[in-house]
Design a protein around this motif. Structure first.
Motif, mmCIF file in Angstrom:
data_model
loop_
_atom_site.group_PDB
_atom_site.id
_atom_site.type_symbol
_atom_site.label_atom_id
_atom_site.label_comp_id
_atom_site.label_asym_id
_atom_site.label_seq_id
_atom_site.Cartn_x
_atom_site.Cartn_y
_atom_site.Cartn_z
ATOM 1 N N UNK A 84 0.879 -1.138 -0.103
ATOM 2 C CA UNK A 84 -0.101 -0.126 -0.048
ATOM 3 C C UNK A 84 0.968 1.140 -0.037
ATOM 4 N N UNK A 85 0.777 1.965 -1.149
ATOM 5 C CA UNK A 85 1.746 2.936 -1.132
ATOM 6 C C UNK A 85 1.353 4.308 -1.337
ATOM 7 N N UNK A 86 1.993 5.352 -1.073
ATOM 8 C CA UNK A 86 1.726 6.816 -1.225
ATOM 9 C C UNK A 86 1.446 6.987 -2.692
ATOM 10 N N UNK A 87 0.669 8.013 -2.900
ATOM 11 C CA UNK A 87 0.267 8.369 -4.246
ATOM 12 C C UNK A 87 1.500 8.444 -5.490
ATOM 13 N N UNK A 88 1.400 7.996 -6.564
ATOM 14 C CA UNK A 88 2.228 7.988 -7.389
ATOM 15 C C UNK A 88 3.541 6.985 -7.557
ATOM 16 N N UNK A 101 -7.404 3.990 -5.419
ATOM 17 C CA UNK A 101 -6.687 5.062 -4.452
ATOM 18 C C UNK A 101 -7.826 5.513 -3.793
ATOM 19 N N UNK A 102 -7.477 5.696 -2.327
ATOM 20 C CA UNK A 102 -8.536 6.163 -1.235
ATOM 21 C C UNK A 102 -7.691 7.340 -0.409
ATOM 22 N N UNK A 103 -8.512 8.528 -0.487
ATOM 23 C CA UNK A 103 -7.861 9.549 0.202
ATOM 24 C C UNK A 103 -8.258 9.489 1.907
ATOM 25 N N UNK A 104 -7.255 9.918 2.697
ATOM 26 C CA UNK A 104 -7.710 9.940 4.188
ATOM 27 C C UNK A 104 -7.119 11.028 4.631
ATOM 28 N N UNK A 105 -7.349 11.223 5.744
ATOM 29 C CA UNK A 105 -6.687 12.242 6.888
ATOM 30 C C UNK A 105 -5.450 11.644 7.629
ATOM 31 N N UNK A 106 -4.646 12.301 7.761
ATOM 32 C CA UNK A 106 -3.318 12.063 8.725
ATOM 33 C C UNK A 106 -3.472 12.899 9.958
ATOM 34 N N UNK A 164 -3.725 7.081 -0.547
ATOM 35 C CA UNK A 164 -3.033 5.744 -0.505
ATOM 36 C C UNK A 164 -3.565 4.842 -1.712
ATOM 37 N N UNK A 165 -2.692 4.326 -2.255
ATOM 38 C CA UNK A 165 -2.886 3.372 -3.598
ATOM 39 C C UNK A 165 -2.333 1.995 -3.365
ATOM 40 N N UNK A 166 -3.135 1.236 -4.106
ATOM 41 C CA UNK A 166 -2.652 -0.232 -4.191
ATOM 42 C C UNK A 166 -2.932 -0.436 -5.641
ATOM 43 N N UNK A 202 -7.926 -0.553 4.553
ATOM 44 C CA UNK A 202 -9.302 -1.420 4.770
ATOM 45 C C UNK A 202 -10.129 -1.091 3.951
ATOM 46 N N UNK A 203 -10.414 0.362 3.424
ATOM 47 C CA UNK A 203 -11.538 0.445 2.345
ATOM 48 C C UNK A 203 -10.927 -0.043 1.084
ATOM 49 N N UNK A 204 -9.763 -0.030 0.918
ATOM 50 C CA UNK A 204 -9.274 -0.679 -0.546
ATOM 51 C C UNK A 204 -9.378 -1.967 -0.739
#
Length: 180
Positions: A81-85, A93-98, A105-107, A135-137
């Motif tokens: 599970x990687x950071x964008x790009x 892809x799934x956006x999230x708050x840090x 986050x991408x897979x 989890x959502x991905x």
């Protein structure tokens, strides 16, 4: 929690990083200690060796370190599970708050199939944003998360509680209060 060998003593607190008021939990001293790495690996392997799940999912980037060891020792495929790009093929892809802002986050879209189950691993559970995005991905691919595991939990930030509230059990080797 792991006893006799004190992992907690090797986790370096870095004050005011990456912003004022934050105590960053630096795990690099754990990786510099072969004994600490053996304790981490052995404890996690012992916990999961008899559990029926199909994959290990590791979070970018520190989760890759322990995730690859577990995947090798448990003979499971490793999903990144990687950071964008950072991934070269088709992704979900799934956006999230840090704790510090927003992220994506991408897979790889073909990483999992319906019916697969995986253990998610990361170095730390703080607010749970990264793990919840994973989890959502996973769920979007028709798979399920067996458990989320980390070296450190920061329970006061609520990540473990948030994960449990969406049906994902958590496990950590140690935890810190926000003032420790």
């Amino acid at each position: 929690m792991v006893n006799d060998f004190c992992l907690k003593a090797l986790i370096r607190p870095v004050l005011d990083f990456p912003k004022p008021g934050v105590i960053f939990r630096d795990i690099t001293p754990l990786y510099q200690s072969p004994r600490a790495m053996r304790v981490i690996a052995d404890r996690l392997i012992e916990r999961y060796v008899e559990v029926d799940f199909s994959h290990i999912g590791a979070m970018d980037a520190r989760g890759f370190l322990i995730g690859s060891v577990l995947a090798h020792q448990l003979n499971k495929p490793l999903i990144l599970f990687r950071k964008q790009g950072k991934l070269p093929a088709d992704v979900l892809a799934e956006g999230y708050q840090t704790e510090y802002g927003e992220a994506l986050l991408e897979v790889h879209a073909d990483s999992l199939c319906e019916g697969d189950s995986l253990l998610l691993v990361d170095d730390l559970i703080a607010t749970g944003g990264t793990l919840i995005a994973a989890v959502n991905l996973v769920r979007r691919m028709g798979a399920q998360v067996f458990e989320a595991a980390a070296i450190i939990d920061l329970p006061e930030l609520g990540g473990s509680t948030r994960l449990q509230s969406i049906g994902v059990p958590t496990f950590s080797l140690t935890e810190f209060s926000l003032t420790e």
